[in-house]
Enzyme design. Structure first.
Site, PDB file in Angstrom:
ATOM      1  CG  HIS A   4      29.504  39.883   5.340  1.00 47.86           C
ATOM      2  ND1 HIS A   4      29.479  39.238   4.126  1.00 47.86           N
ATOM      3  CD2 HIS A   4      29.478  38.896   6.281  1.00 47.86           C
ATOM      4  CE1 HIS A   4      29.430  37.927   4.316  1.00 47.86           C
ATOM      5  NE2 HIS A   4      29.430  37.701   5.617  1.00 47.86           N
TER       6      HIS A   4
ATOM      7  CG  ASP B 242      33.610  33.763   6.020  1.00 44.93           C
ATOM      8  OD1 ASP B 242      34.024  34.022   7.160  1.00 44.93           O
ATOM      9  OD2 ASP B 242      32.399  33.581   5.770  1.00 44.93           O
TER      10      ASP B 242
ATOM     11  CG  HIS C  49      28.768  33.662   5.178  1.00 44.66           C
ATOM     12  ND1 HIS C  49      29.358  33.333   6.396  1.00 44.66           N
ATOM     13  CD2 HIS C  49      27.503  33.192   5.236  1.00 44.66           C
ATOM     14  CE1 HIS C  49      28.476  32.693   7.144  1.00 44.66           C
ATOM     15  NE2 HIS C  49      27.342  32.600   6.466  1.00 44.66           N
TER      16      HIS C  49
ATOM     17  CG  ASP D 225      32.236  31.030   8.369  1.00 43.97           C
ATOM     18  OD1 ASP D 225      33.163  30.962   7.538  1.00 43.97           O
ATOM     19  OD2 ASP D 225      31.541  32.057   8.509  1.00 43.97           O
TER      20      ASP D 225
END
Length: 312
Positions: free
Chosen positions: A130, A167, A169, A248
């Site tokens: 990120h 991931d 995200h 995740d």
């Protein structure tokens, strides 16, 4: 296969509060599962070195580096934190942990390119995907994979590098850093709409973004990998592959609402290895990103690492 395993105790010293899901316990859970699965003795353990600021500067602005270096609290207390955003903060050890995380990715890159090992997994934190060129966010300080990719391209002279991000995200920082860079192909899937609410609109041609709705399960993910990722990777013919390995998207992880299991991570890893074997001399560096259910994280990393090490 020889798989290097990079980590360092400094990566456990960074913490953002006892309540925070991105905790030092994540690395301990992985280590416990490595021992329980009895593959710890089959990996080439290596200490992560410290990255240099010049390594970070290939990716991040001086202000982004300064903000982390200069704002770490001097007090070594569990209550001493400097907030960067609502869910990302610094403690007294964050700067050093961040240098270890980026340093692991760089050292792994060199070891794989120099054929000291076949591939590598970096058990590191803080995570990185990120972090944009200008700011830390989403638990991430510096973009570890991006720093390693820039090292492979600008220092080691590779011409084409692929990034695989699984991931839950979207890796918004990695996309921002490499968007429209013809030397880099990034393939990813991610839950959408979901944090950081990006990636679905008008990506550049070198970004194969596949947003998926909540409650997408393993077979659908395998299908999109087969239909979208693999043809793009084969057309690109990467000389090396980097993995932003977030776990995740596991069905037991309440940070997201996807439905992968350990076998899915092993399958994705195997498919990436096939591409690497065909075009990249098998060269893969994988770096830990998310994964917050400790049991699921440990089991999923074992599935991933066992596949990398050809122990399945």
């Amino acid at each position: 296969m020889t798989t290097a395993y990079y980590t360092h105790a400094d990566c456990k010293r960074h913490e953002m509060g006892s309540w925070h899901p991105e905790s030092p316990d994540r690395l301990q859970a992985i280590e416990d599962q490595l021992i329980a699965s009895r593959i710890n003795t089959l990996l080439d353990y290596r200490d992560a070195p410290l990255a240099q600021e010049s390594d970070l500067a290939r990716v991040h602005t001086p202000d982004a580096i300064y903000r982390i270096r200069e704002n770490c609290p001097t007090e070594r207390s569990e209550y001493a934190h400097f907030p960067l955003d609502a869910d990302t903060s610094l403690n007294a050890y964050t700067w050093r942990a961040s240098l270890r995380a980026a340093g692991a990715a760089i050292a792994a890159t060199d070891a794989v390119i120099d054929a000291e090992v076949d591939n590598a997994f970096c058990a590191i934190r803080p995570p990185g995907h990120h972090a944009t060129s200008k700011e830390a966010m989403g638990f991430c300080m510096f973009n570890n994979v991006a720093v390693a990719v820039k090292h492979a391209l600008d220092v080691r002279g590779l011409q084409r590098v692929a990034i695989v991000d699984f991931d839950v995200h979207h890796g918004n920082g990695t996309e921002e850093i490499f968007s429209q860079d013809p030397r880099v192909l990034m393939v990813s899937f991610f839950q959408h709409p979901y944090y950081p609410y990006s990636g679905a609109e008008h990506p550049s041609a070198n970004m194969i973004n596949v947003p998926v709705p909540a409650h997408t399960y393993g077979q659908a993910i395998r299908d999109l990998v087969t239909e979208k990722w693999l043809p793009a990777l084969r057309a690109f013919q990467p000389e090396m592959i980097f993995i932003s390995a977030g776990f995740d998207a596991h069905r037991e992880d309440d940070m997201g609402q996807l439905g992968l299991v350990e076998a899915d991570y092993a399958w994705i890893t195997r498919k990436v290895m096939e591409i690497a074997s065909e075009y990249a001399k098998g060269r893969i560096v994988s770096c830990l990103e998310g994964g917050y259910n400790l049991s699921a994280l440990g089991r999923s990393v074992i599935a991933h690492v066992k596949t990398l090490a050809d122990l399945e």
